[in-house]
Design a protein around this motif. Structure first.
Motif, short mmCIF file in Angstrom:
data_model
loop_
_atom_site.label_atom_id
_atom_site.label_comp_id
_atom_site.label_asym_id
_atom_site.label_seq_id
_atom_site.Cartn_x
_atom_site.Cartn_y
_atom_site.Cartn_z
N ARG A 45 -2.35 -10.65 -3.49
CA ARG A 45 -1.38 -9.70 -2.98
C ARG A 45 -1.78 -8.29 -3.42
NH1 ARG A 45 4.57 -11.60 -3.88
NH2 ARG A 45 4.08 -11.16 -6.06
N GLU A 46 -1.61 -7.34 -2.51
CA GLU A 46 -2.00 -5.96 -2.82
C GLU A 46 -0.87 -5.01 -2.44
OE1 GLU A 46 -5.31 -4.66 -0.46
OE2 GLU A 46 -4.33 -5.12 1.44
N GLY A 47 -0.82 -3.90 -3.15
CA GLY A 47 0.16 -2.88 -2.86
C GLY A 47 -0.22 -2.11 -1.61
N VAL A 48 0.77 -1.78 -0.81
CA VAL A 48 0.56 -1.04 0.43
C VAL A 48 1.15 0.36 0.32
CG1 VAL A 48 1.11 -0.96 2.89
CG2 VAL A 48 0.55 -3.15 1.80
N SER A 49 2.40 0.42 -0.11
CA SER A 49 3.09 1.70 -0.18
C SER A 49 4.30 1.57 -1.09
CB SER A 49 3.54 2.13 1.23
OG SER A 49 4.22 3.36 1.19
N CYS A 50 4.79 2.69 -1.57
CA CYS A 50 6.03 2.66 -2.33
C CYS A 50 6.71 4.01 -2.25
CB CYS A 50 5.78 2.25 -3.78
SG CYS A 50 4.99 3.50 -4.80
N ILE A 51 8.01 3.98 -2.55
CA ILE A 51 8.81 5.19 -2.51
C ILE A 51 9.72 5.20 -3.74
CG2 ILE A 51 10.56 4.08 -1.03
CD1 ILE A 51 10.96 6.87 0.29
N SER A 52 9.73 6.32 -4.42
CA SER A 52 10.56 6.42 -5.62
C SER A 52 11.98 6.82 -5.24
CB SER A 52 9.97 7.45 -6.59
OG SER A 52 10.16 8.76 -6.09
N SER A 53 12.91 6.58 -6.13
CA SER A 53 14.28 7.01 -5.87
C SER A 53 14.56 8.34 -6.56
CB SER A 53 15.27 5.95 -6.37
OG SER A 53 15.25 5.87 -7.77
N SER A 54 13.76 8.67 -7.56
CA SER A 54 14.03 9.88 -8.34
C SER A 54 13.86 11.14 -7.51
CB SER A 54 13.11 9.92 -9.56
OG SER A 54 11.76 9.78 -9.16
N ASP A 55 12.75 11.20 -6.75
CA ASP A 55 12.52 12.40 -5.95
C ASP A 55 12.01 12.09 -4.55
OD1 ASP A 55 9.31 13.33 -7.51
OD2 ASP A 55 10.00 11.53 -6.46
N GLY A 56 12.02 10.80 -4.20
CA GLY A 56 11.58 10.41 -2.87
C GLY A 56 10.08 10.46 -2.67
N SER A 57 9.33 10.57 -3.76
CA SER A 57 7.88 10.60 -3.62
C SER A 57 7.37 9.30 -2.99
CB SER A 57 7.22 10.79 -4.99
OG SER A 57 7.55 12.05 -5.52
N THR A 58 6.35 9.43 -2.17
CA THR A 58 5.77 8.27 -1.51
C THR A 58 4.29 8.15 -1.87
OG1 THR A 58 5.29 9.57 0.47
CG2 THR A 58 7.38 8.40 0.42
N TYR A 59 3.83 6.93 -1.89
CA TYR A 59 2.44 6.64 -2.25
C TYR A 59 1.90 5.57 -1.30
CZ TYR A 59 4.13 8.95 -6.43
OH TYR A 59 4.69 9.85 -7.30
N TYR A 60 0.60 5.66 -1.03
CA TYR A 60 -0.01 4.72 -0.08
C TYR A 60 -1.36 4.25 -0.60
CZ TYR A 60 3.46 6.72 3.05
OH TYR A 60 4.64 7.14 3.61
#
Length: 125
Positions: A45-60
C-alpha cells in the motif's frame, strides 16, 4: 461507532476521470488529517494524497501530482479525491484513513488509525 466509507470507484478508460468520496460517521472529520492510499495487486500500500485539518495543506505523491486533487467538505463530513487523466498504473484499491493528529503525511501510515474498507479503481482500455 467510528466508520469511514469510500465510494466512487469503478472501471474507466485511460484519460478519464473519477471522484472518490470518503464519508465519515461517528466522529467529525474537521479535526483530523485525512489520507488517501492505494494498493495494487502484489504491491504494498502506498500513500497517494493527504489533507491536513490545521490549515488545509495538501500533499501528493509524485506519481499523481498535477492529476489528482484532494479536498474536504466539513459540512458533509466527507473528503474527496478527484482523479483526472487516469492511467492504467492507477489501478488499485483506494483507501481513506484518518490521522490522529490535525496533520497528515503521504509517506508512512504510522499516524493513521481508522481506515475505510476500500473502493476498487480499474483503468483499462
Amino acid at each position: 461507532q467510528v466508520q469511514l466509507v469510500e465510494s466512487g470507484g469503478g472501471l474507466v478508460q485511460p484519460g478519464e476521470t473519477l471522484r472518490l468520496s470518503c464519508a465519515a460517521s461517528g466522529f467529525t472529520l474537521d479535526y483530523y488529517g485525512i489520507g488517501w492510499f492505494r494498493q495494487a495487486p502484489g504491491q504494498e500500500r502506498e500513500g497517494v494524497s493527504c489533507i491536513s485539518s490545521s490549515d488545509g495543506s495538501t500533499y501528493y505523491a509524485d506519481s499523481v501530482k498535477g492529476r489528482f486533487t484532494i479536498s474536504r467538505d466539513n459540512a458533509k463530513n466527507t473528503v474527496y479525491l478527484q482523479m483526472n487523466s487516469l492511467k492504467p498504473e492507477d489501478t488499485a484499491v483506494y483507501y481513506c484513513a484518518t490521522s490522529w493528529t490535525p496533520g497528515c503525511a503521504v509517506v508512512g501510515e504510522g499516524i493513521y488509525d481508522y481506515w475505510g474498507q476500500g473502493t476498487q479503481v480499474t483503468v483499462s482500455s
